[in-house]
Enzyme design. Sequence first.
Site: not given
Ligand SMILES: Cc1ncc(COP(=O)(O)O)c(C=O)c1O
Length: 321
Positions: A48, A283
Amino acid sequence: MDRSASICKSVLDVIGNTPIIELSRLTKVLDGKILAKMDYLNPGFSKKDRIALQMIQEAEHSGALKPNQTVVELTSGNTGTGLAIVCGIKGYPFIAVMSKGNTNERARMMRALGAEVILVEQAPGSTPGTVSGESLELVEQETNRIVEEYGAFRCDQFNLNGNFNAWYLRAAREIIQQTKGNFDGFCDFMGTGGTFAGLCRAFKEFNPKIQCYVIEPINAAVVAGNKVLSSGDHKIQGGGYAMSNLMFLKNLSIDGALQVTDEEAYAITRRLAKEEGIFAGPSSGANVHGALQLLKGPLKGKTVFVVLPDSGLKYLSTDLW
Ligand SMILES: Cc1ncc(COP(=O)(O)O)c(C=O)c1O
């Protein structure tokens, strides 16, 4: 920019250009490859940082963000960390608003980077350590209140094009250069959907045959058309908010939706650490789990690309490790 070629003016110059690793140990017994982009190697230890920089640069350029104006954003911790870094370097005060369901490491890290952090109670009845769509709605209400109070610039990751553009304009180019475009599929666990939508659009423009799948928690699989079960609580922080109206998904052609359980995401996150030496968050496990499903199904024998969003260090206080 090439990190090894010169001295950088600030940490902002080393956002992006992360390496891609082939996960050959995890795919040993399978037919096909997984290519994983190590975005937890960004300065804030998450992908991010990319969108934080792009959203602030675009707001400066358009005049939406004035010199010294306070910046506010709702965050699961990673966008907030990116914004704390970018705002700190550029001289904007930054306030992060986050659910108490996210880990304490994140709040401590943002404070260390100079942010003010406001924590919002989870929705009544929520399991500690989870953030449902309902809990996120409470964070949204508090964020709006603070923006009003401070006359702040809302760095709205769910709606600002800078989120999409960080992926569509910049990261996609990196990925296509690094892989020479040699991959057949992509899957991603969505929060705002900025990563998925930006990369999906760019990949399909480059090669319409690249198949793009979203990944959702099994109990919050709204893109798949399922009902939200047990209030959509899950442990995969950063996304899976069961939002059926994500702005970045409008007019996007999606090849399919995969589902993941907490246990599956945790199991692959642990295998990434043990077998690949990759210390990432849940994630990342969800994304690699999705890629493994694709190699066992529609993309057998092919190559799947995934992003590893954040570092396992952000989950030391959880039951993940
Ligand atoms: C650890 C993590 N995984 C996945 C995501 C999802 O990404 P996106 O907001 O681009 O869909 C985020 C978003 O904050 C995240 O912090």
